[in-house]
Motif scaffolding. Structure first.
Motif, PDB file in Angstrom:
ATOM      1  N   ILE A 184      13.518  36.776  43.652  1.00 38.86           N
ATOM      2  CA  ILE A 184      14.142  37.696  42.693  1.00 38.86           C
ATOM      3  C   ILE A 184      13.211  38.859  42.380  1.00 38.86           C
ATOM      4  O   ILE A 184      13.623  40.026  42.376  1.00 38.86           O
ATOM      5  CB  ILE A 184      14.516  36.938  41.403  1.00 38.86           C
ATOM      6  CG1 ILE A 184      15.694  36.001  41.664  1.00 38.86           C
ATOM      7  CG2 ILE A 184      14.848  37.923  40.267  1.00 38.86           C
ATOM      8  CD1 ILE A 184      16.000  35.070  40.513  1.00 38.86           C
ATOM      9  N   VAL A 185      11.949  38.553  42.127  1.00 37.65           N
ATOM     10  CA  VAL A 185      10.985  39.601  41.789  1.00 37.65           C
ATOM     11  C   VAL A 185      10.787  40.549  42.961  1.00 37.65           C
ATOM     12  O   VAL A 185      10.787  41.781  42.801  1.00 37.65           O
ATOM     13  CB  VAL A 185       9.637  38.984  41.371  1.00 37.65           C
ATOM     14  CG1 VAL A 185       8.603  40.078  41.120  1.00 37.65           C
ATOM     15  CG2 VAL A 185       9.816  38.142  40.104  1.00 37.65           C
ATOM     16  N   LEU A 186      10.633  40.003  44.165  1.00 34.51           N
ATOM     17  CA  LEU A 186      10.390  40.826  45.346  1.00 34.51           C
ATOM     18  C   LEU A 186      11.601  41.707  45.669  1.00 34.51           C
ATOM     19  O   LEU A 186      11.460  42.912  45.918  1.00 34.51           O
ATOM     20  CB  LEU A 186      10.056  39.934  46.538  1.00 34.51           C
ATOM     21  CG  LEU A 186       9.660  40.654  47.838  1.00 34.51           C
ATOM     22  CD1 LEU A 186       8.423  41.516  47.608  1.00 34.51           C
ATOM     23  CD2 LEU A 186       9.398  39.639  48.943  1.00 34.51           C
ATOM     24  N   VAL A 187      12.789  41.110  45.643  1.00 42.20           N
ATOM     25  CA  VAL A 187      14.007  41.863  45.971  1.00 42.20           C
ATOM     26  C   VAL A 187      14.262  42.965  44.940  1.00 42.20           C
ATOM     27  O   VAL A 187      14.538  44.116  45.298  1.00 42.20           O
ATOM     28  CB  VAL A 187      15.223  40.923  46.066  1.00 42.20           C
ATOM     29  CG1 VAL A 187      16.524  41.731  46.121  1.00 42.20           C
ATOM     30  CG2 VAL A 187      15.109  40.033  47.297  1.00 42.20           C
ATOM     31  N   LEU A 188      14.167  42.617  43.656  1.00 45.64           N
ATOM     32  CA  LEU A 188      14.426  43.618  42.628  1.00 45.64           C
ATOM     33  C   LEU A 188      13.338  44.696  42.610  1.00 45.64           C
ATOM     34  O   LEU A 188      13.620  45.857  42.308  1.00 45.64           O
ATOM     35  CB  LEU A 188      14.553  42.952  41.259  1.00 45.64           C
ATOM     36  CG  LEU A 188      15.827  42.126  41.063  1.00 45.64           C
ATOM     37  CD1 LEU A 188      15.879  41.523  39.660  1.00 45.64           C
ATOM     38  CD2 LEU A 188      17.069  42.979  41.301  1.00 45.64           C
ATOM     39  N   GLY A 189      12.110  44.310  42.943  1.00 43.22           N
ATOM     40  CA  GLY A 189      11.059  45.314  43.051  1.00 43.22           C
ATOM     41  C   GLY A 189      11.394  46.331  44.139  1.00 43.22           C
ATOM     42  O   GLY A 189      11.211  47.538  43.960  1.00 43.22           O
ATOM     43  N   GLY A 190      11.911  45.844  45.265  1.00 42.22           N
ATOM     44  CA  GLY A 190      12.301  46.727  46.348  1.00 42.22           C
ATOM     45  C   GLY A 190      13.507  47.579  45.997  1.00 42.22           C
ATOM     46  O   GLY A 190      13.551  48.778  46.292  1.00 42.22           O
ATOM     47  N   VAL A 191      14.505  46.956  45.349  1.00 42.50           N
ATOM     48  CA  VAL A 191      15.719  47.681  44.971  1.00 42.50           C
ATOM     49  C   VAL A 191      15.402  48.784  43.962  1.00 42.50           C
ATOM     50  O   VAL A 191      15.859  49.929  44.103  1.00 42.50           O
ATOM     51  CB  VAL A 191      16.764  46.717  44.384  1.00 42.50           C
ATOM     52  CG1 VAL A 191      17.928  47.484  43.752  1.00 42.50           C
ATOM     53  CG2 VAL A 191      17.290  45.779  45.461  1.00 42.50           C
ATOM     54  N   LEU A 192      14.622  48.447  42.935  1.00 41.46           N
ATOM     55  CA  LEU A 192      14.258  49.448  41.930  1.00 41.46           C
ATOM     56  C   LEU A 192      13.467  50.590  42.544  1.00 41.46           C
ATOM     57  O   LEU A 192      13.653  51.755  42.188  1.00 41.46           O
ATOM     58  CB  LEU A 192      13.456  48.781  40.808  1.00 41.46           C
ATOM     59  CG  LEU A 192      14.241  47.831  39.895  1.00 41.46           C
ATOM     60  CD1 LEU A 192      13.290  47.007  39.031  1.00 41.46           C
ATOM     61  CD2 LEU A 192      15.213  48.607  39.014  1.00 41.46           C
ATOM     62  N   SER A 193      12.586  50.265  43.485  1.00 44.53           N
ATOM     63  CA  SER A 193      11.802  51.307  44.159  1.00 44.53           C
ATOM     64  C   SER A 193      12.710  52.224  44.970  1.00 44.53           C
ATOM     65  O   SER A 193      12.574  53.451  44.934  1.00 44.53           O
ATOM     66  CB  SER A 193      10.758  50.677  45.078  1.00 44.53           C
ATOM     67  OG  SER A 193       9.820  49.906  44.344  1.00 44.53           O
ATOM     68  N   ALA A 194      13.652  51.620  45.698  1.00 42.58           N
ATOM     69  CA  ALA A 194      14.562  52.407  46.525  1.00 42.58           C
ATOM     70  C   ALA A 194      15.447  53.311  45.691  1.00 42.58           C
ATOM     71  O   ALA A 194      15.858  54.390  46.149  1.00 42.58           O
ATOM     72  CB  ALA A 194      15.430  51.469  47.374  1.00 42.58           C
ATOM     73  N   LEU A 195      15.734  52.896  44.459  1.00 43.10           N
ATOM     74  CA  LEU A 195      16.590  53.687  43.576  1.00 43.10           C
ATOM     75  C   LEU A 195      15.786  54.579  42.631  1.00 43.10           C
ATOM     76  O   LEU A 195      16.299  55.039  41.620  1.00 43.10           O
ATOM     77  CB  LEU A 195      17.503  52.751  42.779  1.00 43.10           C
ATOM     78  CG  LEU A 195      18.502  51.960  43.633  1.00 43.10           C
ATOM     79  CD1 LEU A 195      19.290  50.978  42.775  1.00 43.10           C
ATOM     80  CD2 LEU A 195      19.459  52.905  44.352  1.00 43.10           C
ATOM     81  N   SER A 196      14.520  54.796  42.976  1.00 39.90           N
ATOM     82  CA  SER A 196      13.651  55.722  42.224  1.00 39.90           C
ATOM     83  C   SER A 196      13.433  55.310  40.773  1.00 39.90           C
ATOM     84  O   SER A 196      13.346  56.162  39.888  1.00 39.90           O
ATOM     85  CB  SER A 196      14.217  57.158  42.285  1.00 39.90           C
ATOM     86  OG  SER A 196      14.281  57.607  43.616  1.00 39.90           O
TER      87      SER A 196
END
Length: 225
Positions: A184-196
């Motif tokens: 959850i932490v890794l995926v959301l970290g990536g998603v939040l990064s991709a969405l600026s």
């Protein structure tokens, strides 16, 4: 006998005082917040001072300070004071770098707490933190995802759904597979990064710092269930 979370309490006090004082002196937040244009003009100290005032109003301030206390205490127990500081600063540095690149004028200590969440996640994977710590880090990442929603109605609905999801993560942590929390932490970290969203780089920054320090001398492991 467990050591008190001295670093957590100290950073909390240093953050809470100006964060609460800004409601009496509104100009304080403006004077201390991250402002890329002013930082570029030489006011580099805003990179640090923007961590001790809050840009999210009363609710955002309460959430950020509460998160610092809870995740901070869990992280200090699992990581020790030195790693706690490294993860907090690592998350803050990554978040501030993202904020500068995205030209975001804002303030808040949430990016430092993101670093602690990343550190807790690594500690959990390595068996140095228990399921409560792993669930708390994942729960925090889930709440951060609420920032992706815009509009009053969407925010209310998202807050209710994310609150319920976060509560389930903590309450039913023993029923969930261990891989779920770091995923959850890794995926959301990536998603939040991709969405600026600067919280994404901050989460990933904490993960990277904790992983880099994983091989050094460490505190006594917590009971991982």
């Amino acid at each position: 006998m467990k050591r008190p979370p001295v670093v957590t309490v100290t950073v909390f006090a240093l953050t809470a005082i100006p964060s609460l004082l800004q409601f009496v002196l509104p100009a304080l937040e403006i004077a201390l917040r991250r402002d890329p244009a002013r930082v570029t003009d030489g006011e580099w100290w805003r990179i640090g001072t923007s961590l001790v005032v809050q840009g999210g109003g009363l609710v955002g301030t309460a959430f950020n300070l509460g998160s610092l206390l809870v995740l901070g205490a869990l992280a200090e127990r699992a990581l020790g004071p030195a790693r706690w500081a490294a993860c907090y600063l690592g998350g803050a540095a990554a978040g501030q770098a993202a904020g500068m690149l995205l030209d975001l004028v804002d303030a808040g200590n949430s990016i430092g707490v993101c670093g602690l969440a990343g550190g807790l996640t690594v500690a959990f994977v390595l068996g140095r933190a228990d399921r409560l710590a792993g669930a708390a880090a994942a729960c925090y990442a889930v709440f951060l995802a609420g920032g992706l929603f815009g509009g009053t109605t969407a925010v209310i609905v998202a807050t209710m759904l994310l609150g319920a999801a976060g509560a389930q993560l903590v309450v039913h942590r023993d029923r969930l597979p261990r891989w779920a929390f770091p995923a959850i932490v890794l995926v959301l970290g990536g998603v939040l990064s991709a969405l600026s969203d600067l919280h994404g780089p901050a989460l990933l920054g904490g993960l990277v710092v904790a992983a880099a320090l994983a091989g050094t001398t460490r505190p006594t492991p917590s009971s991982a269930r």
